[in-house]
Design a protein around this motif. Sequence first.
Motif, PDB file in Angstrom:
ATOM      1  N   VAL A 144       0.774  -1.283   0.179  1.00 29.05           N
ATOM      2  CA  VAL A 144      -0.044   0.021  -0.017  1.00 29.05           C
ATOM      3  C   VAL A 144       0.848   1.285  -0.121  1.00 29.05           C
ATOM      4  N   ALA A 145       0.472   2.264  -0.700  1.00 32.95           N
ATOM      5  CA  ALA A 145       1.342   3.498  -0.777  1.00 32.95           C
ATOM      6  C   ALA A 145       0.410   4.490  -1.083  1.00 32.95           C
ATOM      7  N   GLY A 146       0.383   5.565  -0.299  1.00 32.97           N
ATOM      8  CA  GLY A 146      -0.365   6.701  -0.472  1.00 32.97           C
ATOM      9  C   GLY A 146      -0.248   7.605   0.763  1.00 32.97           C
ATOM     10  N   ASP A 147      -1.341   8.749   0.793  1.00 30.33           N
ATOM     11  CA  ASP A 147      -1.420   9.470   1.600  1.00 30.33           C
ATOM     12  C   ASP A 147      -2.458   9.254   2.725  1.00 30.33           C
ATOM     13  N   LEU A 148      -1.898   8.694   3.810  1.00 26.42           N
ATOM     14  CA  LEU A 148      -2.834   7.903   5.013  1.00 26.42           C
ATOM     15  C   LEU A 148      -2.386   8.538   6.402  1.00 26.42           C
ATOM     16  N   VAL A 149      -3.253   8.520   7.086  1.00 27.21           N
ATOM     17  CA  VAL A 149      -2.801   8.608   8.612  1.00 27.21           C
ATOM     18  C   VAL A 149      -3.177   7.570   9.386  1.00 27.21           C
ATOM     19  N   ALA A 150      -2.420   7.221  10.484  1.00 27.86           N
ATOM     20  CA  ALA A 150      -2.490   6.258  11.349  1.00 27.86           C
ATOM     21  C   ALA A 150      -3.366   6.400  12.554  1.00 27.86           C
ATOM     22  N   GLN A 151      -4.180   5.468  12.999  1.00 30.02           N
ATOM     23  CA  GLN A 151      -4.351   5.527  14.330  1.00 30.02           C
ATOM     24  C   GLN A 151      -3.673   4.485  15.037  1.00 30.02           C
ATOM     25  N   ARG A 152      -2.977   4.617  16.106  1.00 27.16           N
ATOM     26  CA  ARG A 152      -1.848   3.706  16.534  1.00 27.16           C
ATOM     27  C   ARG A 152      -2.426   3.362  18.235  1.00 27.16           C
ATOM     28  N   ASP A 153      -1.945   1.924  18.171  1.00 25.66           N
ATOM     29  CA  ASP A 153      -2.113   1.637  19.516  1.00 25.66           C
ATOM     30  C   ASP A 153      -1.318   0.331  19.870  1.00 25.66           C
ATOM     31  N   SER A 154      -1.101  -0.605  21.034  1.00 26.51           N
ATOM     32  CA  SER A 154      -0.438  -1.714  20.930  1.00 26.51           C
ATOM     33  C   SER A 154      -0.804  -2.576  21.764  1.00 26.51           C
ATOM     34  N   PHE A 155      -0.258  -3.864  21.664  1.00 32.50           N
ATOM     35  CA  PHE A 155      -0.909  -5.114  22.236  1.00 32.50           C
ATOM     36  C   PHE A 155       0.398  -5.776  22.842  1.00 32.50           C
ATOM     37  N   VAL A 156       0.245  -6.311  23.883  1.00 36.80           N
ATOM     38  CA  VAL A 156       1.572  -7.160  24.659  1.00 36.80           C
ATOM     39  C   VAL A 156       0.995  -8.589  24.624  1.00 36.80           C
ATOM     40  N   THR A 157       1.794  -9.482  23.783  1.00 36.95           N
ATOM     41  CA  THR A 157       1.151 -10.890  23.603  1.00 36.95           C
ATOM     42  C   THR A 157       1.543 -11.617  24.991  1.00 36.95           C
ATOM     43  N   ARG A 158       0.951 -12.728  25.083  1.00 38.39           N
ATOM     44  CA  ARG A 158       0.949 -13.415  26.596  1.00 38.39           C
ATOM     45  C   ARG A 158       2.578 -13.813  26.817  1.00 38.39           C
ATOM     46  N   SER A 159       3.222 -14.038  25.760  1.00 35.39           N
ATOM     47  CA  SER A 159       4.676 -14.348  26.029  1.00 35.39           C
ATOM     48  C   SER A 159       5.562 -13.058  26.129  1.00 35.39           C
ATOM     49  N   GLY A 160       4.776 -11.867  25.875  1.00 38.81           N
ATOM     50  CA  GLY A 160       5.623 -10.625  26.116  1.00 38.81           C
ATOM     51  C   GLY A 160       6.006  -9.792  25.151  1.00 38.81           C
ATOM     52  N   ARG A 161       5.678 -10.288  23.851  1.00 43.06           N
ATOM     53  CA  ARG A 161       5.981  -9.679  22.615  1.00 43.06           C
ATOM     54  C   ARG A 161       5.007  -8.332  22.595  1.00 43.06           C
ATOM     55  N   HIS A 162       5.749  -7.176  22.315  1.00 44.15           N
ATOM     56  CA  HIS A 162       5.212  -6.011  22.135  1.00 44.15           C
ATOM     57  C   HIS A 162       4.985  -5.621  20.720  1.00 44.15           C
TER      58      HIS A 162
END
Length: 878
Positions: free
Chosen positions: A207-225
């Motif tokens: 994908v390429a273009g003029d986009l804006v991101a809404q960001r968040d995060s998740f930590v998996t049960r083994s600790g991966r961010h």
Amino acid sequence: MNDMSRTPAAAPATAPATATAQPEVINRLDYSPPDWLVPQIALDFALSLDAARVRSTLSVTRAADGAPLRLNGDGIAVATLLVDGHAHNAWEMDGKDLVITLPGDAHEVTIETVINPVANTQLSGLYASGGLLCTQCEAEGFRRITFFPDRPDVLSRYHVRMSGDKAQFPVLLSNGNPVATGEGGDGTHWAEWNDPWPKPSYLFALVAGDLVAQRDSFVTRSGRHVDLAIYVRPGDETRTDHAMRSLIASMAWDERVYGREYDLDLFNIVAVSDFNTGAMENKGLNVFNTRYILADPETANDGDYDAIEGVVAHEYFHNWSGNRVTCRDWFQLSLKEGFTVLRDQQFSADRGSAPVKRIEDVRVLRAAQFPEDSGPLAHPIRPDSYQEISNFYTATVYNKGAEVIRMMTVLAGPERFRRGTDLYFERHDGEAATCEDFVRAIEDGAQIDLTQFRRWYEQAGTPRVDVAIAHHGDTVTLTLKQTVPPTPGQSEKQPMVIPLRTALFDRATGRHQGEHLVVLTQAEQSFTFTGHATAPVLSINRGFSAPVAIGNPAPDADLVFLAANDDDPFARYEAMQQLVVQHLVAAVTDRLSEAQRAAGRAAIGEAFAKVLADPALDDLMRGELIILPGEAYLAEQLSPVDPGRVRAEREALKAWLGATLADAWRTLHDRTCAVPYSLDAAARGARKLKTQALVYLAPADPAETIRRAAAQYAGADNMTDRQGALMVLCGLEGPEREAALADFHQRFADNALVIDKWFSLQAGSLHPNAIAHVKALARHADFTLTNPNRVRALYMAFAANTAAFHDTGGEGYRMIADLILALDPINGNVAARFVPPLGRWRKIEPARAALMRGELERIAAQTALSRDVREQVSKSLG
Ligand code: B3K
Ligand code: ZN
């Protein structure tokens, strides 16, 4: 042999796959493993809207002696070809395929192609959507980008580089993890992405273009961010919260319920406006139709909220059921789709009301899949042959596929089923697997025998189970008889394994002594139950434990009893449905005397009154219980059917219920109008009932309904209420109708998804002039054939509007056939989706059937049809 110095010929990517006289048929049993593998691919894109240059370097290794390297292509041409960095002349085109003769067992093949994304109206491959560049590769779109063994059992590690104008394409995304970015000269920039997980080409995305991101995060049960981002057009970022919440909930749910953890450092979603389907599960870079991402209370209704939650979850769940374990070939599509639909259904059931979700899922199955099973396009969930695989993304593969796996959960129980899925993921991680692999893993993990059960993968058609119940002394004998109807290519059927959750109710106490799982395996079989002093009321196929039709009707009194007393919510709903189905089928087929009509209505009225008054019911469930069976499902019970009669009788019953229970509808509308907006279940239930009250009141008291609907419209602070009111007004005559439609259009003029609703509401309305409205809307400035959402909004709603589509003069059929012919050169995939409504002609009364057939013949007579439309039309006529 060819010369690599030939002039690059960038064939327009729009060229539809037009069919030859004898379309090639692909057969499941002809599968053979790939001759060459491609463990690694490096892609380099010079981005441009109309002349994108793609340089692809494949590391290929020989898997079968002597065979040349065959790479699929579609609408593309070789601009440059190198082998191990040198010019190579030993290649030729075989139809659309590029065939390269290679001397050794491992080589590096470099190919350049030039493609034109803006000309790609098929929206398959690399295409432009409102200035963005994006891809859709499943099932066979990758071959429209570059030459490749475009089959799901060739898994490669992808390294992607792209460069382009920084102002035009500020955001550059692909699968996996970003590894480097940089500035080029002349206002360009570039990015490199690396996906560590081997994947088939259908999961590639860019994908390429003029986009804006809404960001968040998740930590998996083994600790991966995990960094999460939802990319949308500037201005839309305020409407991504619900999708983000749904994504985070999906990630947690899959860990908890299936033990599946996410496996990359980031997960990106992009929403685009021009998209052939709902969404696509590309590894680490899901691409979505905007309609399954964007929501706020003002522009999205409660159904939209649910659909977003379900589709976000579905695509996320594919990361394991589809991506980590993929399909060996496209006949195995239900391996990933049936299983993933089941998973998203289970997730949504856990998030909201499980009984309501089950009812909704069964309603979809009956409206969309049962007609497939009984029509000319019937196929097993694992088809045996196809001409165009895009035609097999069906309710059968998806929804019946989910039902088949759901039956495994019934047979095994949840814990043992989970052992089966754990084994499946462990055994086949990183592989391209088959449905048979899945069944074997469930058998081995759950320790159950699914030998005969496998027939669900082989046989098409909805089984019918006829039930006889006898009572002697204290013993009840249940005799069940199954028939699987003949379907195209399958005249003889073998008995299926049909698990039926069953309970026997004591009429006096309104209770049962415990549920039994009756597993029907033979054509006819009896089951006995003791300890019943009096003849019980039978509740069968509770929870819709098997996707079958229960053939013979129960007495009205038993259905009224179950509608009021059954402790299985689905069975309660089913009793209500059955009560109405029996009545309407008898009415449509002229089998009702006036006395019988009155008695039937009285029984239905009694059941409705109980549901409306029952304090133990929540409003969401109450709303389900009072939905009349849909016209498509009713039509399924009748053959041949006069769709006009079905509409008329259904509306007459609605009018009778409206008049008989008028005060109850008024009270209900008043009560629900007082509930403030929120997304909790009680408020959602109130909104559902608010519009339903008007739906029933409309035929009984149109003037009052118009007043109430106009007030609901004017006072609405959310789309559910506003759209509901507009829907009711749309079916009625009066200045309020026109005023509300004009207001709605003006209010939401800059929101394409809401304007889609504006089209759909008019095309699907009960208004007697709906057909003329659709004709006018097709000429509206906002209508376009190049946006699939808009096309579906107008014409799918119209094709489902039976009275308009089945207009006795055949005008509706003509309009759909004209649409198919006009749309086919633009987008054959979407055009083919409009063939099945015409293909149902065999089930329709003879005069209309002849007109429907005539339109199919008119389409078939065209020489240049896409393979998609050609296959559907020829099978529908055959
Ligand atoms: N796997 C995609 C479907 C793509 C359709 C291609 N014709 C979406 C889904 O089922 O999740
Ligand atoms: Zn899917």
